[in-house]
Design a protein around this motif. Structure first.
Motif, PDB file in Angstrom:
ATOM      1  N   UNK A 183       2.475  -7.174   3.858  1.00 46.84           N
ATOM      2  CA  UNK A 183       3.650  -7.696   3.165  1.00 46.84           C
ATOM      3  C   UNK A 183       4.611  -6.525   2.999  1.00 46.84           C
ATOM      4  N   UNK A 184       5.830  -6.704   3.449  1.00 45.92           N
ATOM      5  CA  UNK A 184       6.851  -5.662   3.332  1.00 45.92           C
ATOM      6  C   UNK A 184       7.790  -6.030   2.185  1.00 45.92           C
ATOM      7  N   UNK A 185       8.204  -5.014   1.435  1.00 47.62           N
ATOM      8  CA  UNK A 185       9.055  -5.209   0.260  1.00 47.62           C
ATOM      9  C   UNK A 185      10.357  -4.458   0.480  1.00 47.62           C
ATOM     10  N   UNK A 186      11.466  -5.090   0.133  1.00 47.94           N
ATOM     11  CA  UNK A 186      12.766  -4.420   0.244  1.00 47.94           C
ATOM     12  C   UNK A 186      13.658  -4.825  -0.920  1.00 47.94           C
ATOM     13  N   UNK A 187      14.680  -4.021  -1.143  1.00 40.51           N
ATOM     14  CA  UNK A 187      15.663  -4.316  -2.188  1.00 40.51           C
ATOM     15  C   UNK A 187      16.612  -5.398  -1.714  1.00 40.51           C
ATOM     16  N   UNK A 188      17.001  -6.259  -2.624  1.00 42.77           N
ATOM     17  CA  UNK A 188      18.067  -7.223  -2.352  1.00 42.77           C
ATOM     18  C   UNK A 188      19.391  -6.540  -2.722  1.00 42.77           C
ATOM     19  N   UNK A 195       1.352  -2.950  -8.077  1.00 38.20           N
ATOM     20  CA  UNK A 195       2.533  -3.137  -7.225  1.00 38.20           C
ATOM     21  C   UNK A 195       2.794  -4.627  -7.032  1.00 38.20           C
ATOM     22  N   UNK A 196       1.750  -5.389  -6.812  1.00 36.46           N
ATOM     23  CA  UNK A 196       1.913  -6.835  -6.621  1.00 36.46           C
ATOM     24  C   UNK A 196       2.542  -7.477  -7.850  1.00 36.46           C
ATOM     25  N   UNK A 197       2.091  -7.085  -9.033  1.00 35.29           N
ATOM     26  CA  UNK A 197       2.688  -7.621 -10.274  1.00 35.29           C
ATOM     27  C   UNK A 197       4.168  -7.237 -10.385  1.00 35.29           C
ATOM     28  N   UNK A 198       4.489  -5.990 -10.049  1.00 35.24           N
ATOM     29  CA  UNK A 198       5.887  -5.562 -10.089  1.00 35.24           C
ATOM     30  C   UNK A 198       6.730  -6.351  -9.090  1.00 35.24           C
ATOM     31  N   UNK A 199       6.200  -6.562  -7.906  1.00 35.51           N
ATOM     32  CA  UNK A 199       6.922  -7.331  -6.888  1.00 35.51           C
ATOM     33  C   UNK A 199       7.188  -8.745  -7.379  1.00 35.51           C
ATOM     34  N   UNK A 200       6.182  -9.352  -8.005  1.00 38.67           N
ATOM     35  CA  UNK A 200       6.361 -10.712  -8.515  1.00 38.67           C
ATOM     36  C   UNK A 200       7.455 -10.771  -9.570  1.00 38.67           C
ATOM     37  N   UNK A 201       7.423  -9.837 -10.527  1.00 40.31           N
ATOM     38  CA  UNK A 201       8.443  -9.829 -11.592  1.00 40.31           C
ATOM     39  C   UNK A 201       9.834  -9.539 -11.046  1.00 40.31           C
ATOM     40  N   UNK A 202       9.925  -8.544 -10.185  1.00 43.87           N
ATOM     41  CA  UNK A 202      11.230  -8.173  -9.639  1.00 43.87           C
ATOM     42  C   UNK A 202      11.737  -9.218  -8.646  1.00 43.87           C
ATOM     43  N   UNK A 203      10.819  -9.901  -7.992  1.00 47.02           N
ATOM     44  CA  UNK A 203      11.210 -10.987  -7.095  1.00 47.02           C
ATOM     45  C   UNK A 203      11.802 -12.150  -7.864  1.00 47.02           C
ATOM     46  N   UNK A 213       0.827  -1.216   0.000  1.00 56.56           N
ATOM     47  CA  UNK A 213       0.000   0.000   0.000  1.00 56.56           C
ATOM     48  C   UNK A 213       0.856   1.258   0.000  1.00 56.56           C
ATOM     49  N   UNK A 214       1.940   1.262   0.747  1.00 54.29           N
ATOM     50  CA  UNK A 214       2.817   2.430   0.787  1.00 54.29           C
ATOM     51  C   UNK A 214       3.435   2.693  -0.592  1.00 54.29           C
ATOM     52  N   UNK A 215       3.876   1.636  -1.248  1.00 48.05           N
ATOM     53  CA  UNK A 215       4.453   1.798  -2.593  1.00 48.05           C
ATOM     54  C   UNK A 215       3.382   2.289  -3.553  1.00 48.05           C
ATOM     55  N   UNK A 216       2.192   1.711  -3.494  1.00 46.89           N
ATOM     56  CA  UNK A 216       1.097   2.124  -4.385  1.00 46.89           C
ATOM     57  C   UNK A 216       0.784   3.606  -4.199  1.00 46.89           C
ATOM     58  N   UNK A 217       0.760   4.058  -2.958  1.00 46.32           N
ATOM     59  CA  UNK A 217       0.484   5.476  -2.688  1.00 46.32           C
ATOM     60  C   UNK A 217       1.580   6.374  -3.243  1.00 46.32           C
ATOM     61  N   UNK A 218       2.820   5.972  -3.087  1.00 48.97           N
ATOM     62  CA  UNK A 218       3.942   6.782  -3.572  1.00 48.97           C
ATOM     63  C   UNK A 218       3.994   6.832  -5.101  1.00 48.97           C
TER      64      UNK A 218
END
Length: 152
Positions: A94-99, A69-77, A56-61
């Protein structure tokens, strides 16, 4: 054909600028197999004050939907650029972070992007750049205020 209002002409100019910048960005990021949306997503994660952000935070930003955002997370994951995890205080989040790979990709992408912007905007004098910065900052403030008023 009717004459356009100054506001309509300005809107069309902003839209043309967006399309041209976006096309240049797509060509730039294609070199490293990254999309403009993915670059902005990685940049958003990197600029967060916390180590991670929620969907939600990423979607708002990014002013997009949670499903985007979920689709982007899946692809980037799958590419190993981001990781997800639970929230210590709320298991529903669900929290998202850079590797480390995502951080390295972002460094490379930023370097390419900066070089591309310098090349594309080199014709502007320093005074013209400052004038554009001032005017667009004002436009952004006005548009953000209007958006906030419409969503209240």
């Amino acid at each position: 054909m009717s004459d356009s209002s100054p506001e309509e002409t300005l809107y069309r100019q902003f839209l043309t600028i967006f399309v041209l910048l976006d096309d240049g960005d797509r060509r730039t990021f294609k070199q490293i197999d990254l999309t403009t949306s993915q670059y902005n997503f990685l940049r958003t994660l990197d600029s967060a004050a916390a180590d991670s952000l929620t969907v939600s935070e990423v979607a708002n930003k990014l002013l997009c939907t949670r499903s985007n955002v979920t689709r982007l997370v899946q692809r980037l994951g799958k590419s190993g650029l981001v990781r997800t995890g639970g929230d210590a205080h709320d298991q529903r989040l669900v929290r998202i972070s850079l590797t480390p790979e995502g951080e390295a990709m972002l460094v490379q992408a930023r370097q390419l992007h900066e070089a591309s912007l310098q090349r594309r905007l080199a014709e502007l004098t320093p005074a013209e750049r400052q004038q554009l910065l001032d005017l667009t900052a004002t436009a952004v403030q006005i548009l953000e205020a209007d958006l906030a008023a419409q969503t209240s």
